[in-house]
Design an enzyme around this catalytic site. Sequence first.
Site, PDB file in Angstrom:
ATOM      1  N   ASP A   1      49.594   6.054  39.643  1.00 12.79           N
ATOM      2  CA  ASP A   1      51.055   6.010  39.671  1.00 12.79           C
ATOM      3  C   ASP A   1      51.649   7.024  40.641  1.00 12.79           C
ATOM      4  O   ASP A   1      52.854   7.000  40.911  1.00 12.79           O
ATOM      5  CB  ASP A   1      51.615   6.284  38.265  1.00 12.79           C
ATOM      6  CG  ASP A   1      52.013   4.992  37.566  1.00 12.79           C
ATOM      7  OD1 ASP A   1      52.355   4.024  38.273  1.00 12.79           O
ATOM      8  OD2 ASP A   1      51.989   4.963  36.325  1.00 12.79           O
TER       9      ASP A   1
ATOM     10  N   GLN B   1      51.228   4.737  30.581  1.00 10.64           N
ATOM     11  CA  GLN B   1      52.540   4.075  30.520  1.00 10.64           C
ATOM     12  C   GLN B   1      53.556   4.991  29.840  1.00 10.64           C
ATOM     13  O   GLN B   1      53.310   5.496  28.735  1.00 10.64           O
ATOM     14  CB  GLN B   1      52.409   2.742  29.757  1.00 10.64           C
ATOM     15  CG  GLN B   1      53.688   1.928  29.718  1.00 10.64           C
ATOM     16  CD  GLN B   1      54.124   1.433  31.102  1.00 10.64           C
ATOM     17  OE1 GLN B   1      53.312   0.946  31.888  1.00 10.64           O
ATOM     18  NE2 GLN B   1      55.412   1.566  31.413  1.00 10.64           N
TER      19      GLN B   1
ATOM     20  N   LYS C   1      50.610  -5.797  33.961  1.00  8.96           N
ATOM     21  CA  LYS C   1      49.755  -5.042  34.885  1.00  8.96           C
ATOM     22  C   LYS C   1      48.287  -5.404  34.659  1.00  8.96           C
ATOM     23  O   LYS C   1      47.532  -5.601  35.614  1.00  8.96           O
ATOM     24  CB  LYS C   1      49.981  -3.534  34.686  1.00  8.96           C
ATOM     25  CG  LYS C   1      51.337  -3.057  35.198  1.00  8.96           C
ATOM     26  CD  LYS C   1      51.661  -1.630  34.749  1.00  8.96           C
ATOM     27  CE  LYS C   1      53.062  -1.227  35.208  1.00  8.96           C
ATOM     28  NZ  LYS C   1      53.479   0.086  34.694  1.00  8.96           N
TER      29      LYS C   1
END
Length: 288
Positions: free
Chosen positions: A121, A98, A54
């Site tokens: 997200d 994460q 990412k």
Amino acid sequence: MPAQLIDGKRLAQATREAIAKDVTELYSQSGIRPGLAVFLVGDNPASAVYVRNKKKACDIAGFYVEDHALPATISQPDLLALIEKANADPRIHGILVQLPLPPHIDSGLVLRAVSPMKDADGFHPYNIGRLVEGDPVFTPCTPKGVVRMIESTGIPIEGKRAVVIGRSHIVGKPVAMLLIHRHATVTVCHSRTKDLPAVCREADILVAAIGRAQFVKADMVKEGATVVDVGINRLDDGRLVGDVDFESVRERAGWISPVPGGVGPMTIAMLLANTLEAAQRAATEGRV
Ligand code: NDP
């Protein structure tokens, strides 16, 4: 005739190139560069790989990236304090935490601590609510990628029968929502679904998000269906496979996405898209 390939890798590459152009344009017009703060807690090897990929994609697209690689022993208050700092930092437009987090940290609490306006997200309850309303601010990355992949086939979603296998907050449920808003008739299946193969055979669009290697076989697929495979599973021999038995299903489906090279690259591209969109909103609204 074997199914046509939904080439997530190629679609993601094209998306990332378009994003890089938009980044240049945004910067020249407003002096704003999309900024992503990435929080990685502990040393889970799979998470480290995801985060590395990412960050690399962000660098290539010209984003500002703030990297928080934190020890597994970090306390919850210390992590929350760092997230608060990122919430208040005008250089940051997207925040990525994460998952999974270590067991002593309450993941729900941490995800709710991320400002809904920087929730790249799309996991914050505010953004999930907006998604359900059909007026999303941030759409979760993997589901957004799945829908873009279906749309890339050119086959209209409206009026189609769609079956989503899996009902997680991060994949199954949001995929179902996005398809409902595109006027598909959606059935969501899970481990208690009775006669799953029969339900799947009704699907014009079949999305598999189960986490079981090669679970979906050809006899579960309608002739000519569009099949998107979200699963990522490692076989004993080290091979990476999806939730769909690609070799048999490709003989029956009309379109099929591979693993690797399908949903995975699109998930990363959608993280960039979400962060860019947040930076564009900040530029037009003149806010943090
Ligand atoms: P979860 O484990 O959270 O959810 C799995 C879902 O599958 C559950 O709803 C479960 O049902 C259902 N399920 C499990 N076994 C069966 C079965 N035998 N029959 C029917 N349904 C079943 O997984 P995620 O949604 O987080 O992820 C799914 C897969 O997608 C994983 O392989 C994951 O690695 C992958 N993934 C890939 C991403 C990418 O970028 N490509 C991103 C995110 C995930 P129940 O609710 O009843 O338990």
